[in-house]
Design a protein around this motif. Structure first.
Motif, PDB file in Angstrom:
ATOM      1  N   TYR A   1      40.420  38.281  32.638  1.00 42.60           N
ATOM      2  CA  TYR A   1      41.285  37.829  33.730  1.00 42.60           C
ATOM      3  C   TYR A   1      42.572  37.260  33.148  1.00 42.60           C
ATOM      4  CZ  TYR A   1      39.604  33.111  32.562  1.00 42.60           C
ATOM      5  OH  TYR A   1      39.311  31.947  31.915  1.00 42.60           O
ATOM      6  N   LEU A   2      43.584  37.080  34.002  1.00 38.17           N
ATOM      7  CA  LEU A   2      44.889  36.542  33.604  1.00 38.17           C
ATOM      8  C   LEU A   2      45.164  35.271  34.394  1.00 38.17           C
ATOM      9  CD1 LEU A   2      47.116  39.752  33.496  1.00 38.17           C
ATOM     10  CD2 LEU A   2      46.347  38.417  31.550  1.00 38.17           C
TER      11      LEU A   2
ATOM     12  N   GLN B   1      50.878  35.150  34.947  1.00 32.71           N
ATOM     13  CA  GLN B   1      50.816  36.413  34.215  1.00 32.71           C
ATOM     14  C   GLN B   1      50.410  37.561  35.138  1.00 32.71           C
ATOM     15  OE1 GLN B   1      47.951  34.959  31.294  1.00 32.71           O
ATOM     16  NE2 GLN B   1      49.496  35.184  29.693  1.00 32.71           N
ATOM     17  N   GLU B   2      49.473  37.281  36.056  1.00 34.69           N
ATOM     18  CA  GLU B   2      49.029  38.326  36.967  1.00 34.69           C
ATOM     19  C   GLU B   2      50.147  38.746  37.911  1.00 34.69           C
ATOM     20  OE1 GLU B   2      45.381  39.287  40.055  1.00 34.69           O
ATOM     21  OE2 GLU B   2      45.656  37.268  39.254  1.00 34.69           O
ATOM     22  N   GLU B   3      50.920  37.791  38.406  1.00 38.37           N
ATOM     23  CA  GLU B   3      52.036  38.127  39.285  1.00 38.37           C
ATOM     24  C   GLU B   3      53.069  38.979  38.550  1.00 38.37           C
ATOM     25  OE1 GLU B   3      53.657  34.618  40.966  1.00 38.37           O
ATOM     26  OE2 GLU B   3      51.827  34.040  42.032  1.00 38.37           O
TER      27      GLU B   3
ATOM     28  N   ASN C   1      51.590  42.495  38.199  1.00 35.04           N
ATOM     29  CA  ASN C   1      51.612  43.206  39.480  1.00 35.04           C
ATOM     30  C   ASN C   1      53.017  43.681  39.817  1.00 35.04           C
ATOM     31  OD1 ASN C   1      48.876  42.886  39.901  1.00 35.04           O
ATOM     32  ND2 ASN C   1      49.092  40.987  41.067  1.00 35.04           N
TER      33      ASN C   1
ATOM     34  N   TYR D   1      40.154  46.052  34.918  1.00 41.30           N
ATOM     35  CA  TYR D   1      41.160  45.178  35.516  1.00 41.30           C
ATOM     36  C   TYR D   1      42.499  45.907  35.653  1.00 41.30           C
ATOM     37  CZ  TYR D   1      44.293  41.154  36.037  1.00 41.30           C
ATOM     38  OH  TYR D   1      45.245  40.279  36.489  1.00 41.30           O
TER      39      TYR D   1
ATOM     40  N   ARG E   1      44.437  46.943  39.163  1.00 43.80           N
ATOM     41  CA  ARG E   1      45.810  46.550  39.506  1.00 43.80           C
ATOM     42  C   ARG E   1      46.700  47.771  39.721  1.00 43.80           C
ATOM     43  NH1 ARG E   1      43.221  42.901  40.299  1.00 43.80           N
ATOM     44  NH2 ARG E   1      43.576  40.695  39.899  1.00 43.80           N
TER      45      ARG E   1
ATOM     46  N   GLU F   1      39.035  35.729  41.142  1.00 42.88           N
ATOM     47  CA  GLU F   1      39.808  34.796  40.326  1.00 42.88           C
ATOM     48  C   GLU F   1      39.268  33.373  40.470  1.00 42.88           C
ATOM     49  OE1 GLU F   1      43.766  35.281  41.668  1.00 42.88           O
ATOM     50  OE2 GLU F   1      43.873  37.415  41.139  1.00 42.88           O
TER      51      GLU F   1
END
Length: 750
Positions: free
Chosen positions: A539-540, A544-546, A549, A587, A591, A705
């Motif tokens: 996971y991030l 970082q995930e935003e 994406n 993952y 995404r 998350e």
């Protein structure tokens, strides 16, 4: 009376059937006579007719082929000419090309090419004034279109430019191989296509090139007994050739006869009345050869009959001798008894009677063999491991009490090469099982090895020796399996030492959980219990995930590739497990899938990459796969950004910000000032996903998350992402992840 008793005591005397020699000789002679009669009948009644029938057949066959080609070529010309009268074409023929209107023309072009009866692979519309060319999936400058997407050694960009000045309305060009290349000049695909050029006099600066699928037309229209087929023009130039022969081998067509015989071949011709093309089918002379009746044939036939009769006699005599000896041996073993129904052949009747006597006398022999306990142990183990309800007492009886044992679980991973060359995973698994069983039983005589699944083996090893002895044996197995690593590799998980039968299920679960700790390197591995080993998902952090994406949604290839290389390097540095590497790949795919849905793209290319991920078992393979596929995926996203839809964009943005609120289809329709049914149909058509499924996909992603990063209770996590009913949350979570929330958290905390 004495005579009757004598007949009962000696059954052989009652058998008056002809001997085996007689029946064999009679059978062989009958076959020889039938075959000879058939050959003579064929010669007398069919001699001279074969050639005419075959020639007539090939003439009719070529006529059907040419008629199909002519009809289809006329249909293509008329259909493309009708399409060329589209008002949108004239409107786009300007020095400055309108790409918005061009996109609508591409949509119409896709509908036109969806007609499978036209046999069209694609169609390019070339606008001379703007020097732009469009086809069913893209538009580009003409030089890029003909040098990159439709590159041909026969038809260059300069060649197509010269066609504007040629005085014709339609023209069929010789078939050629057209290839597509990527940015690095690497060939992506190649097809053999037949160009058909159409020019409308009302729009002389527009050139339409229809590409007919030459190979598909050939497969559907050509039904000859051979694959040697050509299409020529009046100048003897090749428009299509299915075989490897050269045009210099085909004799000239005189325009009168339907075929020409030259050398060892017959050449059948048919000229198309509409296209003016000549269709040629080549048939070897061997297929049209005529039976010849002469003295040599008669002598050979007579000699064959004589030899067949002689061979029949000798073979019958040779077969009779061992059968006769066998009958005498059986007579010595048993005494006579009254006869029941027997065979018409004397020797077989005796064998039948004596064998029946032996079978009757042994019918009550015990049906319980020594291997019964072993088979029962196999079934008991499998039932227990498959969670089938069994009597625990049976299991205790099968496992040796108070004798220490260990469980070794083998997980086999088959590579694509094995399927290509052997094609049978089950047979390969059985071979490996037999090898492992032989090695282990040699070292531990009472060990048991069985196959649970096509790719899973289980061994129960009874031994008082130290674990190092078993490690040495498994290392030897590992060394041997390394020889076939290009086809298959294995993971061997060794449980702790147990003594009581009730601990068997626990030992299996321990070995099964250890399999997930194998290192991601594609080699044979032996895994032993590690007390501090933990199984974690990838996971991030939210920021970082935003960022990821955003890069995926915008098709930012450099940033995405940099992220992938950085994360893979980190996983490689920590010597990550296969579970962690797969979690990272899943993952990234998840995404990317969401980015495809946001941009309303077909996920076929992404599903193809996802299928290939199953065959990646090392970081090098994973890096190579992402390096090959991610640029193509990002290119699709960037291309689609130009056609962003305001309705779906509003839905995506709103759900990202308000997923925790009560969201319904009616509410979203009111905000967009459209009907509920229209929004539902429109969203499914544009994204390929139902509105409710997409809402649940967003919520489950946020819930994962929360469950991964904190000690939030499952009920609280469900409420935070918009689920007021815990049962609905559990059902949706398992639907989109394959596991329940509690199972997911168990893996995270392991």
């Amino acid at each position: 009376m004495n005579r009757m008793v004598s007949m009962l005591v000696t059954p052989y005397a009652r058998i008056k059937s002809p001997p085996l020699f007689f029946w064999l000789l009679l059978s062989y002679m009958t076959i020889v006579a039938l075959l000879s009669s058939f050959i003579l009948y064929s010669v007398f009644f069919y001699r001279g007719h074969v050639k005419d029938e075959v020639i007539t057949y090939n003439n009719l066959n070529l006529t059907n082929t040419s008629d199909n080609y002519e009809a289809k070529l006329n249909l293509i010309k008329n259909s493309v000419l009708s399409f060329s009268m589209n008002d949108r074409l004239a409107a786009l023929d300007k020095p400055t090309f309108d790409y918005t209107a061009g996109g609508k023309l591409i949509d119409e072009l896709q509908v036109f090419l969806a007609n499978q009866s036209l046999y069209l692979d694609n169609m390019i519309i070339y606008f001379k004034k703007s020097d732009v060319a469009i086809e069913k999936s893209r538009g580009a400058d003409a030089d890029v279109m003909f040098q990159r997407y439709y590159n041909s050694s026969d038809y260059s960009y300069d060649y197509w430019k010269t066609q504007f000045d040629r005085p014709y309305v339609s023209r069929i060009l010789p078939a050629s191989a057209f290839s597509e290349y990527d940015y690095s000049n690497r060939q992506l695909s190649s097809s053999k296509l037949l160009p058909i050029v159409i020019k409308n006099k009302t729009n002389p600066s527009i050139l339409i090139i229809a590409f007919a699928d030459a190979q598909r037309m050939y497969n559907d229209f050509h039904q000859s007994i051979t694959d040697d087929f050509y299409i020529l023009d009046n100048a003897h130039r090749s428009y299509f050739a299915s075989a490897g022969g050269g045009l210099e081998d085909i004799p000239a067509f005189d325009g009168q006869s339907r075929f020409v015989k030259e050398g060892s071949n017959y050449y059948f011709y048919k000229k198309g009345p509409s296209s003016g093309l000549t269709y040629v089918n080549v048939i070897p002379n061997d297929n049209i050869s005529q039976m010849q009746w002469n003295i040599n044939f008669v002598m050979l036939l007579a000699l064959a009959v004589v030899l067949s009769l002689l061979a029949s006699f000798l073979f019958s005599l040779r077969l009779r001798l061992p059968v006769k000896q066998l009958v005498k041996a059986i007579q010595l073993l048993t005494t006579g008894s009254p006869w029941r129904k027997h065979s018409a052949i004397k020797e077989f009747a005796i064998i039948q009677e004596k064998v029946r006597h032996l079978l009757d006398s042994n019918m009550d022999i015990s049906h319980h063999l020594e291997e019964k306990n072993s088979l029962l142990r196999h079934y008991a183990y499998i039932n227990q491991l498959k969670n089938i309800r069994t009597n625990a007492g049976h299991l205790k009886d099968l496992i040796k009490s108070n004798q220490p044992y260990r469980v070794v679980l083998f997980k086999l991973t088959f590579r694509p090469m094995l399927l290509e060359e052997i094609g049978d995973e089950e047979r390969a698994a059985l071979f490996i099982r037999d090898y492992i069983n032989n090695i282990l039983t040699e070292q531990y005589p009472e060990s048991l090895t069985l196959q649970l699944e096509c790719d899973q083996l289980l061994s129960v090893i009874y031994s008082d020796e130290a674990a190092s002895s078993l490690d040495t044996t498994l290392e030897g197995v590992k060394t041997v399996l390394e020889l076939d690593r290009s086809y298959c590799f294995s993971t061997m998980a060794v449980s702790s030492r147990y003594e009581h039968p009730d601990d068997f299920k626990h030992s299996f679960e321990q070995a099964k959980s250890m399999l997930q700790l194998r290192k991601f390197n594609g080699t044979n591995q032996v895994l032993r219990e590690i007390s501090d080993a933990k199984l974690t998902n990838y996971y991030l952090m939210p920021a970082q995930e935003e960022e990821l994406n955003a890069c995926l949604t915008n098709g930012n290839e450099p940033q995405v590739m940099q992220f992938v290389k950085r994360e893979l390097a980190a996983l490689r540095k920590k010597d990550a497990t296969e579970h962690e590497a797969s979690s990272f790949a899943d993952y990234l795919v998840d995404r990317t899938k969401r980015a495809f849905i946001v941009n309303q793209l077909d996920g076929e290319l992404l599903r193809t990459m996802q299928a290939q991920l199953q065959h990646c078992h090392a970081f090098e393979e994973l890096e190579q796969l992402f390096a090959e596929w991610l640029p193509r995926l990002m290119d699709l996203i960037r291309s689609k950004k130009e056609k962003k839809d305001h309705i779906t964009s509003f839905v995506f943005d709103y759900l990202e910000q308000h997923y925790a609120h009560d969201i319904t289809l009616d509410m979203m329709a009111d905000k967009l000032n459209i009907t509920r049914s229209y929004l539902s149909t429109y969203f499914k058509e544009k994204t390929g996903t139902y509105f409710v499924d997409y809402v649940n996909l967003i919520r489950v992603g946020r819930a994962k998350e929360l469950l991964s990063r904190s000690d939030v209770k499952i009920q609280d996590a469900a409420a935070r992402v918009g689920y007021q009913n815990i049962n609905s949350f559990n059902r949706m979570f398992k639907k989109f992840t394959g596991v329940t929330p509690s199972e997911f958290r168990k893996v995270e905390r392991a």
